[in-house]
Scaffold this active site. Structure first.
Site, PDB file in Angstrom:
ATOM      1  N   LYS A 153       0.842  -1.202   0.000  1.00  0.00           N
ATOM      2  CA  LYS A 153       0.000   0.000   0.000  1.00  0.00           C
ATOM      3  C   LYS A 153       0.881   1.257   0.000  1.00  0.00           C
ATOM      4  O   LYS A 153       0.616   2.212  -0.734  1.00  0.00           O
ATOM      5  CB  LYS A 153      -0.883  -0.030   1.251  1.00  0.00           C
ATOM      6  N   ASN A 154       1.930   1.241   0.820  1.00  0.00           N
ATOM      7  CA  ASN A 154       2.736   2.448   0.954  1.00  0.00           C
ATOM      8  C   ASN A 154       3.656   2.708  -0.238  1.00  0.00           C
ATOM      9  O   ASN A 154       4.268   3.772  -0.326  1.00  0.00           O
ATOM     10  CB  ASN A 154       3.555   2.413   2.251  1.00  0.00           C
TER      11      ASN A 154
ATOM     12  N   ARG B 141      -4.007  10.438   5.678  1.00  0.00           N
ATOM     13  CA  ARG B 141      -2.973  11.471   5.693  1.00  0.00           C
ATOM     14  C   ARG B 141      -2.108  11.437   4.429  1.00  0.00           C
ATOM     15  O   ARG B 141      -1.589  12.455   4.000  1.00  0.00           O
ATOM     16  CB  ARG B 141      -2.059  11.278   6.894  1.00  0.00           C
TER      17      ARG B 141
ATOM     18  N   CYS C 179      -3.870  12.791  14.432  1.00  0.00           N
ATOM     19  CA  CYS C 179      -4.377  11.453  14.148  1.00  0.00           C
ATOM     20  C   CYS C 179      -4.074  10.587  15.347  1.00  0.00           C
ATOM     21  O   CYS C 179      -3.414  11.021  16.278  1.00  0.00           O
ATOM     22  CB  CYS C 179      -3.786  10.886  12.869  1.00  0.00           C
TER      23      CYS C 179
ATOM     24  N   ARG D  30       2.023  14.086  13.973  1.00  0.00           N
ATOM     25  CA  ARG D  30       2.364  13.846  12.560  1.00  0.00           C
ATOM     26  C   ARG D  30       2.253  15.105  11.696  1.00  0.00           C
ATOM     27  O   ARG D  30       1.415  15.198  10.805  1.00  0.00           O
ATOM     28  CB  ARG D  30       1.487  12.735  11.969  1.00  0.00           C
TER      29      ARG D  30
ATOM     30  N   ASP E  46       5.685   0.313  11.944  1.00  0.00           N
ATOM     31  CA  ASP E  46       4.469  -0.352  11.468  1.00  0.00           C
ATOM     32  C   ASP E  46       4.397  -1.830  11.877  1.00  0.00           C
ATOM     33  O   ASP E  46       3.402  -2.493  11.588  1.00  0.00           O
ATOM     34  CB  ASP E  46       4.355  -0.231   9.939  1.00  0.00           C
TER      35      ASP E  46
ATOM     36  N   VAL F  83       9.504   6.377  16.828  1.00  0.00           N
ATOM     37  CA  VAL F  83       9.161   7.126  15.605  1.00  0.00           C
ATOM     38  C   VAL F  83       7.918   7.987  15.823  1.00  0.00           C
ATOM     39  O   VAL F  83       7.909   9.172  15.485  1.00  0.00           O
ATOM     40  CB  VAL F  83       8.977   6.174  14.400  1.00  0.00           C
TER      41      VAL F  83
ATOM     42  N   ARG G  11      -8.089  -0.473   5.926  1.00  0.00           N
ATOM     43  CA  ARG G  11      -7.296   0.554   5.232  1.00  0.00           C
ATOM     44  C   ARG G  11      -6.046  -0.056   4.601  1.00  0.00           C
ATOM     45  O   ARG G  11      -5.557   0.469   3.597  1.00  0.00           O
ATOM     46  CB  ARG G  11      -6.863   1.640   6.223  1.00  0.00           C
TER      47      ARG G  11
HETATM   48  C1  UD1 Z   1       4.976   6.672   6.469  1.00  0.00           C
HETATM   49  C2  UD1 Z   1       4.090   5.483   6.274  1.00  0.00           C
HETATM   50  C3  UD1 Z   1       3.613   4.948   7.632  1.00  0.00           C
HETATM   51  C4  UD1 Z   1       4.795   4.689   8.544  1.00  0.00           C
HETATM   52  C5  UD1 Z   1       5.714   5.894   8.608  1.00  0.00           C
HETATM   53  C6  UD1 Z   1       7.008   5.609   9.355  1.00  0.00           C
HETATM   54  C7  UD1 Z   1       3.089   5.905   4.124  1.00  0.00           C
HETATM   55  C8  UD1 Z   1       1.864   6.251   3.356  1.00  0.00           C
HETATM   56  N1  UD1 Z   1       2.964   5.860   5.456  1.00  0.00           N
HETATM   57  O1  UD1 Z   1       4.186   7.689   7.102  1.00  0.00           O
HETATM   58  O2  UD1 Z   1       2.897   3.741   7.415  1.00  0.00           O
HETATM   59  O3  UD1 Z   1       4.330   4.408   9.855  1.00  0.00           O
HETATM   60  O4  UD1 Z   1       6.080   6.318   7.282  1.00  0.00           O
HETATM   61  O5  UD1 Z   1       7.663   4.524   8.809  1.00  0.00           O
HETATM   62  O6  UD1 Z   1       4.123   5.636   3.555  1.00  0.00           O
HETATM   63  N2  UD1 Z   1       7.605  14.257  10.784  1.00  0.00           N
HETATM   64  C9  UD1 Z   1       7.739  15.584  11.102  1.00  0.00           C
HETATM   65  N3  UD1 Z   1       7.473  16.520  10.124  1.00  0.00           N
HETATM   66  C10 UD1 Z   1       7.099  16.175   8.866  1.00  0.00           C
HETATM   67  C11 UD1 Z   1       6.981  14.811   8.551  1.00  0.00           C
HETATM   68  C12 UD1 Z   1       7.240  13.870   9.523  1.00  0.00           C
HETATM   69  O7  UD1 Z   1       8.062  15.929  12.242  1.00  0.00           O
HETATM   70  O8  UD1 Z   1       6.885  17.066   8.030  1.00  0.00           O
HETATM   71  C13 UD1 Z   1       7.870  13.224  11.826  1.00  0.00           C
HETATM   72  C14 UD1 Z   1       6.633  12.403  12.181  1.00  0.00           C
HETATM   73  O9  UD1 Z   1       5.821  13.035  13.156  1.00  0.00           O
HETATM   74  C15 UD1 Z   1       7.271  11.122  12.687  1.00  0.00           C
HETATM   75  C16 UD1 Z   1       8.522  10.976  11.805  1.00  0.00           C
HETATM   76  O10 UD1 Z   1       8.760  12.278  11.266  1.00  0.00           O
HETATM   77  O11 UD1 Z   1       7.676  11.278  14.024  1.00  0.00           O
HETATM   78  C17 UD1 Z   1       8.392  10.002  10.652  1.00  0.00           C
HETATM   79  O12 UD1 Z   1       7.187  10.256   9.952  1.00  0.00           O
HETATM   80  P1  UD1 Z   1       7.042  10.001   8.389  1.00  0.00           P
HETATM   81  O13 UD1 Z   1       8.164   9.143   7.917  1.00  0.00           O
HETATM   82  O14 UD1 Z   1       6.837  11.293   7.709  1.00  0.00           O
HETATM   83  O15 UD1 Z   1       5.688   9.179   8.318  1.00  0.00           O
HETATM   84  P2  UD1 Z   1       4.685   9.204   7.113  1.00  0.00           P
HETATM   85  O16 UD1 Z   1       5.436   9.490   5.865  1.00  0.00           O
HETATM   86  O17 UD1 Z   1       3.496  10.029   7.454  1.00  0.00           O
END
Ligand code: UD1
Length: 432
Positions: free
Chosen positions: A22-23, A95, A119, A124, A309, A331, A401
């Site tokens: 999915k990701n 998201r 969320c 996030r 995950d 994370v 999902r």
């Molecule tokens: C993606 C995955 C999700 C997985 C996560 C971490 C998808 C669609 N989803 O989510 O399943 O759990 O990676 O492996 O691929 N952060 C910030 N600022 C930002 C962006 C992120 O502070 O602008 C922080 C987040 O709060 C978190 C960390 O960075 O603590 C990692 O998040 P991120 O890798 O961005 O997760 P997603 O891409 O949303």
């Protein structure tokens, strides 16, 4: 609302085939917004998040249709866009809708994307996505709950992420593909899904190197190539890991097929440390569950570390392990909501901040429990597989999902599991 009912205690055996990731599918779908053309994406799991992204693309003017011949092939046709807005009602349910921001801005010069908001698993934020786009020259404002972004043509820039972000890296990689000049993404996410998106873009003419490492370099080009583009997304390493834990927790013997063992090393090593015997082949992993798992500590980290995950699923395993373990969620803050539900099944877990101290018990007991997020739901299903008696898992829309046909797949290897519709679920409750 539907529920999943599990009678625990059956040892699983046989083979489960893993679906597409999915990701990896979500960014591949968003990437079609980078240019007019015809796209055929295969190995796309039919799960709710994918339907949400397809719906979002349709609202933007993309034609999205499932193939009549191949269940997991999605055909996408782009001939301009009708709108550049990702509305709140879709973004609030997923998201990852934020993934349309980079492509819309780079190709069509503007994007209005609803802010995702909070969320279940923490704040996030998307600040790193916005910081990167601003560095590339985008004008970004926030008004009425929406990100409003504009740019004539983005410019290459050097962007250093404070912390690796998966969708942030993907968004900026897509945006940089059509920027003027070279973009360097430093401290980028190395997840296989990032590399898969790069492969998909490179096939369309993008100039990207280093995807899958901490430093990605993108030389911008004016436009991607025309014609029919095909891409098969990688197998879902989290789904595969979930079924490996199912093998381990039920003391079963499972073959998890159509996966990439190289993408799952952190999980495979933890399962081995917990006493499972594992055999890796080119595209499958065979697991022989231990008679009782041994307690092992785990802390989540960006790839290639132990995936956040997989944290809830591994906690379910540790709940029945011999000894005490500590699982640390480093994370996402607030991603331990499944603890309270596991405790209702008899697990002995104490939470201190981001650490969960788990004293393994010999037996869990079946109970009605409530899913709180996608992976937490999977953790509860795994616990239910080994718990004595019946468990009823509620709010399984979270599971829908991201897991394709989970009930059927587990039933195929011997689990006593069924999905009941809201009415029957209610009737069952009233009768019991
Ligand atoms: C993606 C995955 C999700 C997985 C996560 C971490 C998808 C669609 N989803 O989510 O399943 O759990 O990676 O492996 O691929 N952060 C910030 N600022 C930002 C962006 C992120 O502070 O602008 C922080 C987040 O709060 C978190 C960390 O960075 O603590 C990692 O998040 P991120 O890798 O961005 O997760 P997603 O891409 O949303």
């Amino acid at each position: 609302m539907d529920q999943i009912i599990v009678q625990g205690g059956k040892s699983l055996s046989g083979e489960i085939t893993v679906s597409g990731a999915k990701n990896a599918a979500l960014p591949a779908m968003a990437s079609v917004l980078l240019g007019d053309g015809d796209y055929e994406l295969s190995n796309i799991p039919r799960v709710v998040d994918i339907h949400t992204m397809a719906e979002l693309l349709r609202r933007l003017g993309v034609q999205a249709e499932w193939s009549a011949e191949q269940a997991n092939r999605l055909a996408l046709t782009v001939r301009g866009v009708q709108s550049c807005e990702a509305p709140y009602e879709l973004v609030k349910t997923m998201r990852a809708s934020i993934l349309v921001l980079g492509p819309l801005l780079a190709r069509w010069g503007r994007a209005n994307v609803s802010l995702p908001g909070g969320c279940a698993i923490g704040a996030r934020p998307v600040d790193l996505h916005l910081m990167g786009l601003q560095k590339m020259g985008a004008e970004i404002g926030i008004a009425h709950g929406y990100i409003e972004a504009k740019a004539t043509r983005l410019k290459g820039a050097t962007i250093l992420f404070d912390q690796p972000t998966v969708t942030g890296t993907e968004n900026l990689m897509m945006a940089a593909t059509l920027a003027q000049g070279t973009t360097v993404l430093d401290n980028a996410a190395c997840e296989p899904e990032v590399a898969d998106l790069a492969a998909c873009l490179i096939r369309r003419g993008a100039r990207i190197s280093g995807a899958g490492t901490r430093r990605v370099v993108i030389e911008g080009i004016e436009r991607l190539t025309d014609g029919l583009h095909q891409h098969e997304v990688i197998p879902d390493r989290i789904e595969a890991g979930t079924y490996l834990v199912a093998g381990a927790i039920t003391r079963g013997r499972l073959t998890v097929g159509n996966c990439r063992p190289s993408h799952m090393q952190a999980v495979i090593q933890k399962l081995q440390a917990a006493g499972a015997e594992m055999r890796e082949e080119a595209d499958r992993v065979v697991i022989d569950g231990p008679s009782r798992p041994t307690a092992v500590d785990a802390e989540t980290a960006p790839y290639p570390g132990f995936p956040t995950d997989m944290q809830a699923q591994f906690m379910a395993l540790m709940a029945v392990a011999k000894g005490q373990s500590v699982i640390s969620e480093l994370v996402f803050e607030q991603r331990l909501t499944h603890v309270a539900e596991l405790q209702r099944m008899g697990a002995r877990i104490q939470v201190q901040g981001v650490h969960a101290k788990i004293q393994g018990v010999e037996r869990l007991s079946g109970a009605p429990v409530m899913a709180s997020d996608l992976r937490a739901s999977a953790g509860l299903v795994l616990a239910a597989l080994v718990a004595e008696g019946e468990s009823r898992i509620q709010r399984i829309y979270h599971l829908d999902r991201g897991y394709e046909r989970m009930v059927e797949k587990l039933r195929g290897v011997g689990a006593v599991i069924e999905r009941v519709s809201g009415d029957r679920a209610g009737a069952g409750r009233a009768a019991s």
